[in-house]
Every structure is written in C-alpha cells, then in structure tokens.
Design a protein around this motif. Sequence first.
Motif, PDB file in Angstrom:
ATOM      1  N   THR A   1       0.820  -1.205   0.000  1.00 30.76           N
ATOM      2  CA  THR A   1       0.000   0.000   0.000  1.00 30.76           C
ATOM      3  C   THR A   1       0.855   1.257   0.000  1.00 30.76           C
ATOM      4  O   THR A   1       0.436   2.281  -0.498  1.00 30.76           O
ATOM      5  N   ASP A   2       2.049   1.169   0.576  1.00 24.25           N
ATOM      6  CA  ASP A   2       2.944   2.314   0.657  1.00 24.25           C
ATOM      7  C   ASP A   2       4.303   1.938   0.070  1.00 24.25           C
ATOM      8  O   ASP A   2       5.145   1.362   0.770  1.00 24.25           O
ATOM      9  N   PRO A   3       4.529   2.239  -1.208  1.00 24.73           N
ATOM     10  CA  PRO A   3       5.807   1.875  -1.831  1.00 24.73           C
ATOM     11  C   PRO A   3       7.018   2.525  -1.163  1.00 24.73           C
ATOM     12  O   PRO A   3       8.093   1.943  -1.132  1.00 24.73           O
ATOM     13  N   ALA A   4       6.849   3.706  -0.594  1.00 22.12           N
ATOM     14  CA  ALA A   4       7.967   4.369   0.081  1.00 22.12           C
ATOM     15  C   ALA A   4       8.403   3.575   1.312  1.00 22.12           C
ATOM     16  O   ALA A   4       9.598   3.455   1.596  1.00 22.12           O
ATOM     17  N   ARG A   5       7.438   3.026   2.024  1.00 22.50           N
ATOM     18  CA  ARG A   5       7.781   2.219   3.191  1.00 22.50           C
ATOM     19  C   ARG A   5       8.486   0.935   2.773  1.00 22.50           C
ATOM     20  O   ARG A   5       9.442   0.494   3.417  1.00 22.50           O
ATOM     21  N   GLU A   6       8.007   0.311   1.711  1.00 22.45           N
ATOM     22  CA  GLU A   6       8.669  -0.897   1.203  1.00 22.45           C
ATOM     23  C   GLU A   6      10.104  -0.594   0.789  1.00 22.45           C
ATOM     24  O   GLU A   6      11.000  -1.398   0.994  1.00 22.45           O
ATOM     25  N   GLU A   7      10.301   0.567   0.206  1.00 19.07           N
ATOM     26  CA  GLU A   7      11.649   0.973  -0.208  1.00 19.07           C
ATOM     27  C   GLU A   7      12.546   1.175   1.009  1.00 19.07           C
ATOM     28  O   GLU A   7      13.720   0.820   0.983  1.00 19.07           O
ATOM     29  N   SER A   8      11.986   1.728   2.078  1.00 15.36           N
ATOM     30  CA  SER A   8      12.791   1.946   3.283  1.00 15.36           C
ATOM     31  C   SER A   8      13.126   0.626   3.987  1.00 15.36           C
ATOM     32  O   SER A   8      14.103   0.547   4.723  1.00 15.36           O
ATOM     33  N   LEU A   9      12.338  -0.410   3.770  1.00 12.58           N
ATOM     34  CA  LEU A   9      12.605  -1.720   4.372  1.00 12.58           C
ATOM     35  C   LEU A   9      13.536  -2.578   3.525  1.00 12.58           C
ATOM     36  O   LEU A   9      13.873  -3.696   3.927  1.00 12.58           O
ATOM     37  N   ARG A  10      13.953  -2.070   2.389  1.00 13.64           N
ATOM     38  CA  ARG A  10      14.789  -2.854   1.478  1.00 13.64           C
ATOM     39  C   ARG A  10      16.093  -3.295   2.142  1.00 13.64           C
ATOM     40  O   ARG A  10      16.498  -4.453   2.020  1.00 13.64           O
ATOM     41  N   SER A  11      16.781  -2.403   2.844  1.00 12.26           N
ATOM     42  CA  SER A  11      18.049  -2.769   3.476  1.00 12.26           C
ATOM     43  C   SER A  11      17.827  -3.778   4.594  1.00 12.26           C
ATOM     44  O   SER A  11      18.641  -4.690   4.792  1.00 12.26           O
ATOM     45  N   LEU A  12      16.729  -3.643   5.333  1.00 15.75           N
ATOM     46  CA  LEU A  12      16.420  -4.595   6.384  1.00 15.75           C
ATOM     47  C   LEU A  12      16.157  -5.983   5.797  1.00 15.75           C
ATOM     48  O   LEU A  12      16.594  -6.991   6.340  1.00 15.75           O
ATOM     49  N   LYS A  13      15.462  -6.011   4.661  1.00 15.57           N
ATOM     50  CA  LYS A  13      15.211  -7.291   3.984  1.00 15.57           C
ATOM     51  C   LYS A  13      16.504  -7.887   3.436  1.00 15.57           C
ATOM     52  O   LYS A  13      16.654  -9.107   3.371  1.00 15.57           O
ATOM     53  N   ALA A  14      17.440  -7.030   3.038  1.00 19.40           N
ATOM     54  CA  ALA A  14      18.724  -7.531   2.536  1.00 19.40           C
ATOM     55  C   ALA A  14      19.524  -8.183   3.659  1.00 19.40           C
ATOM     56  O   ALA A  14      20.173  -9.208   3.451  1.00 19.40           O
ATOM     57  N   ILE A  15      19.470  -7.611   4.848  1.00 21.86           N
ATOM     58  CA  ILE A  15      20.167  -8.210   5.989  1.00 21.86           C
ATOM     59  C   ILE A  15      19.492  -9.520   6.374  1.00 21.86           C
ATOM     60  O   ILE A  15      20.154 -10.511   6.671  1.00 21.86           O
ATOM     61  N   GLY A  16      18.186  -9.558   6.333  1.00 24.44           N
ATOM     62  CA  GLY A  16      17.437 -10.760   6.690  1.00 24.44           C
ATOM     63  C   GLY A  16      17.093 -11.617   5.502  1.00 24.44           C
ATOM     64  O   GLY A  16      16.017 -12.212   5.440  1.00 24.44           O
ATOM     65  N   PHE A  17      18.003 -11.715   4.539  1.00 27.46           N
ATOM     66  CA  PHE A  17      17.735 -12.449   3.300  1.00 27.46           C
ATOM     67  C   PHE A  17      17.400 -13.904   3.539  1.00 27.46           C
ATOM     68  O   PHE A  17      16.702 -14.517   2.737  1.00 27.46           O
ATOM     69  N   ILE A  18      17.853 -14.476   4.632  1.00 22.97           N
ATOM     70  CA  ILE A  18      17.535 -15.880   4.920  1.00 22.97           C
ATOM     71  C   ILE A  18      16.032 -16.035   5.126  1.00 22.97           C
ATOM     72  O   ILE A  18      15.429 -17.008   4.668  1.00 22.97           O
ATOM     73  N   GLY A  19      15.407 -15.073   5.776  1.00 13.10           N
ATOM     74  CA  GLY A  19      13.965 -15.114   5.968  1.00 13.10           C
ATOM     75  C   GLY A  19      13.219 -15.061   4.650  1.00 13.10           C
ATOM     76  O   GLY A  19      12.229 -15.768   4.448  1.00 13.10           O
ATOM     77  N   SER A  20      13.697 -14.229   3.718  1.00 17.32           N
ATOM     78  CA  SER A  20      13.058 -14.155   2.393  1.00 17.32           C
ATOM     79  C   SER A  20      13.203 -15.471   1.644  1.00 17.32           C
ATOM     80  O   SER A  20      12.254 -15.935   0.999  1.00 17.32           O
ATOM     81  N   LEU A  21      14.379 -16.078   1.731  1.00 17.32           N
ATOM     82  CA  LEU A  21      14.586 -17.365   1.058  1.00 17.32           C
ATOM     83  C   LEU A  21      13.684 -18.446   1.650  1.00 17.32           C
ATOM     84  O   LEU A  21      13.113 -19.267   0.921  1.00 17.32           O
TER      85      LEU A  21
END
Length: 179
Positions: free
Chosen positions: A111-131
């Motif tokens: 719903t908020d692309p800006a928020r998703e963009e701000s979470l990008r680095s956090l998702k990169a650190i937690g890449f194991i969770g995404s996998l």
Amino acid sequence: MSDDEQTPSTTGGPAGGPTGGTPAGPQPEEIRFFGTSWVDHSGTYTLRRIGLAVGSLAAAVAACFVLRFAYQGLAIANVGGIVNMLVVLMFAVCSAIAFRKTWEGFGRRPTDPAREESLRSLKAIGFIGSLLAYCARCFVEAPGEKLRRAEYDTARAQYEKRRGTRTGNPAARKKPKRR
C-alpha cells in the motif's frame, strides 16, 4: 533502417488490433521463474515449483553457513559477548521481518511503496527469511500466484462484463423491416 531499429509490424498489436495468437482481453502477468504457466499449470509448472523450493532452501542453508563463519570470525576476534549477542539478535530479527514482509507480498500489493523501499536494506540483511518464505510458499503455489490469479480473474470478469453489455456498431445493425 539500422539493426537497432525495429521494423514496423503488419500483424497487429496494441494499435493494430489483436494478433493472430493473442486472445482478446486482459493478459496474465508473468511470475518470475514461471512465466504465465501459473494460469493453467501447464508445462513444467510443478517441476519449477519443486526446483524453486529446493533451490531457495539450499541457498538459505548456504547462507546460514556463511553467517556461521562470520560469527566464528567475531569469536576469533574476541570482540566480546555483547557484540556476538547483538549480531545474532540483529540477523534473527531482520530475518523474521524479511520473512513476514516477503510472505505478505505474496498475498497483496504494497500500500505504501515508500515504506517498502525503506525496508529494502532490512530485507537484505534478513535475506535468509526471504529465502525461507519462498521455499515455504512453493509448497502451496507459485510465489505470488494467488494475488495475480485474483487480479487476473477480476480483470477477466470486468472485461467480459464490458464486452457483454456492448450493443455493437449501430451503423452495422440491421434495420427492422417495416410492414
């Protein structure tokens, strides 16, 4: 015309009408690794799901080994127990958040692309969770299939409704016979 330029198409397209093999109406959105085979589960859809599940799980296991080596490096450097605990806690929290956000992304658009963009680095650190989210989702369906199927079905229903309510070209109608 040079090799870089495209030749004009005479077979049709968006401006020239439907092409020979393309059905009228909305087209399904492609999913990475699956294309549009998710619509009717054709071809190697099941094998792709199995392959993606195994591949994402293998990547997550390999990433855990890499993180283990990094943790051992911290232990060798003798940085202290608090730093070791903070690193483990950071990766655990980031992986949990990345898993949740990735899983939610399969079911709805952000719903908020800006928020998703701000979470990008956090998702990169937690890449194991995404996998792991990709691996778990592949046991149910192609990642994102439910969302795209709902959008595609809605678009098809709207198209059919618009198509069915049209009266056609009034000039082409047959005139009623007068008695």
